[in-house]
Scaffold this active site. Structure first.
Site, PDB file in Angstrom:
ATOM      1  N   GLY A  67      41.188  38.823  34.046  1.00 56.03           N
ATOM      2  CA  GLY A  67      41.530  39.064  35.292  1.00 56.03           C
ATOM      3  C   GLY A  67      40.589  39.227  36.258  1.00 56.03           C
ATOM      4  O   GLY A  67      39.401  38.779  36.098  1.00 56.03           O
ATOM      5  N   SER A  68      40.698  40.464  37.191  1.00 55.97           N
ATOM      6  CA  SER A  68      39.519  40.466  38.136  1.00 55.97           C
ATOM      7  C   SER A  68      38.180  40.896  37.975  1.00 55.97           C
ATOM      8  O   SER A  68      37.355  40.954  38.686  1.00 55.97           O
ATOM      9  CB  SER A  68      40.355  41.313  39.412  1.00 55.97           C
TER      10      SER A  68
END
Length: 638
Positions: free
Chosen positions: A291-292
Site C-alpha cells: 500500500g501507501s
C-alpha cells in the site's frame, strides 16, 4: 647311523618346540606388556554400558547480555532391563511417579537390550519426580543428567528464537539456524556389567564430561522488544486483527532491535500450538501488498531522477487517473485538487503516484525495485525469509507500472520495506539487516566472531535523502501520519492502507493497515514498522489505527535513548477531532492534597503528601486528561 638320524630328528623337534614356546612367550609378553591397554580397552567396551550425560546448549543473549534462551540441568530415567528384579512392580511404581499407565513402562523395561531410556515419560523429569524415583532405590533404574531448554520470557520474541525438541536439538527459529553453534557435545557415564547384567565391581565407572555450546549475542534490545510486544498485545486486544507484526531497526547499521509476530506462542510449550503459528515469523515470512508505505520508495526514486521540485512543481489531482481503461482512484472523492508533489505525498494521492510512476517509466521503475532490493531476499540471518513477488517482465504493462507506483500489485515483506525505508532516511545507504551481533565463548564470553554493519550499495544521494526526511516529517506534521506526531520530537513517516488479496482476488472490507516511521528524523536512530491484518475498526486507515501505536513505541524509545525534546520541529496542523494538548506543570515540592488540575489526571504514588518526583516530567506536552504520576514518599516529619 639310526641313532644319529633319530637324534637329529629329536633335536629338530626340540628346536621347533622351543621356537613355538618362544613365540607363545613372546605373544604373551606382547599382550601383557605392550598390547595390554589396547586389548583391555576393547574388552572394556564390551563390558561397559553407556549412560548419556547431556551437555549445556549455548545461551541466546540480547545486546545487553540479558538471557533469552538457556539450558536448565534436568534428569532423565534409564534402565538396565537385566537388573530389574520384579518388572511389573517396578513398572507400576515408576508409572505412578511419571504419570502414565504401567503397561507403557513395562513394555520398555522388559526389552531385550542392554540399556533403555524411558521415553517420553521419563525425559526431562521434575526435581520432585527425580527425588521420588531415587527414594524407590530400584535395582537397574538409573537417573542420568539431562538438560531442558528454557525461555524465561515465554512468548516474547518467540518466532525469532524458535525452540528445541525433546533431545534439545533446534527445530525452529534461531535455535535451528544456529544448531551447529549452539549444540553441546554429549558426555557419558560408562558402567561395567557382566554378561548377565550385573555390575562388575572390579573395575571403576568412567565419566566423560559433556561439552558446552557457544553463546550467541543478538542485536535485539530487550527494552525495545518489551515496548513493541506491549503495544502489539494491546492492539491485538483492542482491534482483534487476524495477525499483527512489527519490527524496529537501527537505520544506520541494519541491526534489528526488536521483532514481533502475533499470534505468538510459548516456546516452553510449543507442542500446544499449531505449526502455522510457530513456523511463521511474519516480518520476514509474509509477503503482501504494502500500500501507501511504498510511496516513499517511488517518491525517493523520482527525486533522485530529478523529475520534479517537490515544493514548487504541482500536480492536479482530479480524483482519478484512467490507465488502459482502468480507473485508479484517490481515496478522497473528487481528489485533492492542485498540489505540490510534497503535498501529494502528505495526502497520499494515488493518482499523483500513478503520474510519477509513468514519469519514471518501465526502466526507471524496474531499476528502482532492483536497487532497493525488492523481489529478492535481504539476506537477514533468520530462517524462512520470503523474496516477495513482482510482476513478470512479460506482463509489465502500463497498468502494472502505474499501480506499482502506489504499492498495489506487488508483494513485499516487512523486512524489505524497513530496510528500504532505512536507506531513504540514513543518507541513501542500503544496509544489510542482521540480528546476530556476535558468537561468544561460553565461559569467558569473549567474542569469537563479531558481525559488523555491511552496506550493500548507495541507492540515493545524501541530498535526496535529506529532502526525503523533510518530506516525511511533513507527512507526520501535515499529512496522513499525524497520529505519529510527538510534541518535542521530530518524526518522519508514512502510512499504508492496502486491500487484502487472496489468490489474486481482493477481499471486500479487509485491509492491511500499516505505518512506518523514523526518529528523530533529522538524525535517525530508529525505524519502526507496524502492520495489522484485517483489524476490526470502523475506520480502516493506517494513519488512524496504526500511527498512534507507532507513536507510543517511538516516544518510549526516544525517552529510553535520552533524546532531548526540541522546539525545532514542524508545527502540526490540528483538526477539530484532535485531542487538546496540555503542558505538564512542575509539581515537585508541592503538597498533593492541595493540587487541582482540570486538564490532567493526578495520581499519587506513596503514603506522603509532598511531591518529590513526577512522570511525565515538567514541560512535557501530553493529551488533555492524561495521567501524571506524582511520587510522594512518607517522611519522618509526617
Amino acid at each position: 647311523m639310526l641313532s644319529k638320524r633319530i637324534k637329529k630328528r629329536i633335536d629338530r623337534l626340540l628346536i621347533g618346540c622351543l621356537v613355538i614356546f618362544a613365540l607363545i612367550l613372546g605373544k604373551l609378553a606382547w599382550v601383557q606388556l605392550i598390547g595390554r591397554s589396547d586389548l583391555f580397552s576393547k574388552a572394556r567396551d564390551l563390558w561397559e554400558r553407556d549412560f548419556p550425560v547431556a551437555g549445556l546448549r549455548g545461551n541466546l543473549l540480547d545486546i545487553n547480555s540479558e538471557v533469552l534462551a538457556t539450558d536448565i540441568p534436568s534428569a532423565s530415567v534409564m534402565v538396565v532391563p537385566a537388573q530389574i528384579e520384579d518388572p511389573p512392580t517396578a513398572a507400576r511404581q515408576l508409572a505412578d511417579i511419571l504419570e502414565t499407565e504401567p503397561e507403557n513402562i513395562l513394555a520398555q523395561i522388559t526389552r531385550n537390550v542392554s540399556t533403555q531410556r524411558i521415553v517420553p515419560w521419563g525425559r526431562l523429569i521434575t526435581q520432585q519426580q527425580a527425588q521420588a524415583i531415587e527414594a524407590l532405590n530400584l535395582s537397574g533404574v538409573v537417573l542420568v543428567q539431562d538438560s531442558r531448554r528454557y525461555y524465561p520470557n515465554g512468548a516474547w520474541l518467540a518466532q525469532v528464537l524458535g525452540f528445541t525438541g525433546v533431545d534439545n536439538q533446534g527445530l525452529a527459529g534461531l535455535e535451528l539456524q544456529y544448531e551447529d553453534i549452539l549444540k553441546a557435545q554429549q558426555g557419558s557415564m560408562k558402567i561395567p556389567f557382566d554378561a548377565k547384567g550385573h555390575p562388575v565391581k572390579l573395575y571403576a565407572e568412567r565419566y566423560e564430561a559433556p561439552g558446552q555450546g557457544m553463546d550467541i549475542m543478538l542485536t535485539i534490545d530487550s527494552r525495545i522488544q518489551d515496548i513493541l510486544e506491549r503495544e502489539l498485545n494491546n492492539a491485538m486486544e483492542r482491534y482483534t486483527p487476524q495477525a499483527a507484526w512489527g519490527l524496529a531497526m537501527d537505520p544506520n547499521t541494519g541491526e534489528i532491535l526488536a521483532m514481533v509476530s502475533k499470534p505468538d506462542f510459548d516456546p516452553n510449550h510449543y507442542q500446544d500450538y499449531d505449526e502455522s503459528v510457530y513456523n511463521r515469523n511474519l516480518p520476514v515470512w509474509m509477503s503482501y501488498e504494502p500500500g501507501s508505505t511504498f510511496k516513499t520508495v517511488t517518491f525517493a526514486a523520482a527525486l533522485e531522477a530529478g523529475l520534479f521540485d517537490m515544493e514548487k512543481d504541482t500536480y492536479l489531482d482530479r480524483g482519478v487517473e484512467i490507465v488502459e481503461g482502468a480507473r485508479l482512484k484517490s481515496w478522497k472523492a473528487g481528489g485533492h485538487g492542485l498540489q505540490t508533489y510534497m503535498e501529494c505525498l502528505q495526502n497520499s494521492s494515488n493518482p499523483c503516484f500513478v503520474h510519477i510512476a509513468q514519469m519514471l517509466g518501465s526502466e526507471g521503475l524496474s531499476t528502482m525495485l532492483d536497487t532497493f532490493g525488492f523481489g529478492q531476499k535481504t539476506g537477514v540471518d533468520l530462517p524462512g525469509e520470503s523474496a516477495g513477488i513482482l510482476f513478470d517482465e512479460e506482463s509489465w504493462g502500463l497498468l502494472e507500472q502505474s499501480t506499482t507506483g502506489f504499492g498495489q500489485g506487488i508483494s513485499v515483506t516487512a523486512i524489505q520495506l524497513a530496510t528500504a525505508f532505512s536507506a531513504i532516511v540514513n543518507g541513501g545507504r542500503l544496509m544489510q539487516p542482521y540480528i546476530t551481533k556476535a558468537i561468544l565463548h561460553p565461559v569467558t564470553r569473549d567474542p569469537i566472531v563479531e558481525v559488523k554493519p555491511k552496506m550493500i550499495r548507495q541507492v540515493i544521494s545524501e541530498q535526496t535523502s535529506f529532502k526525503m526526511c523533510y518530506a516525511l516529517e511533513s507527512v507526520v506534521a501535515l499529512g496522513g501520519a499525524k497520529g505519529a506526531y510527538i510534541d518535542g520530537y521530530r518524526i518522519g513517516g508514512k502510512t499504508g492502507t492496502a486491500q487484502k488479496a487472496v489468490n489474486g482476488t481482493y477481499l471486500s472490507g479487509e485491509y492491511i493497515l500499516s505505518t512506518i516511521a523514523a526518529a528523530p528524523i533529522d538524525d535517525p536512530q530508529i525505524v519502526v514498522y507496524i502492520a495489522l491484518d484485517a483489524p476490526h475498526s470502523n475506520v480502516q486507515y493506517g494513519g488512524t489505527v496504526v500511527s498512534p501505536i507507532v507513536r507510543n513505541v517511538l516516544e518510549d524509545v526516544l525517552t529510553l535513548y535520552e533524546v532531548e525534546r526540541t522546539d525545532d520541529q514542524m508545527e502540526r496542523v490540528r483538526l477539530w477531532s484532535d485531542p487538546v494538548v496540555a503542558e505538564v506543570p512542575d509539581y515537585t515540592g508541592m503538597q498533593y492534597s492541595r493540587l487541582v488540575d482540570e486538564h490532567l489526571k493526578l495520581v499519587k504514588v506513596g503514603d506522603g503528601d509532598v511531591v518529590v518526583d513526577q512522570l511525565p516530567q515538567a514541560g512535557v506536552k501530553v493529551d488533555e486528561q492524561s495521567t501524571v504520576w506524582l511520587y510522594c514518599p512518607q517522611t519522618d516529619a509526617e
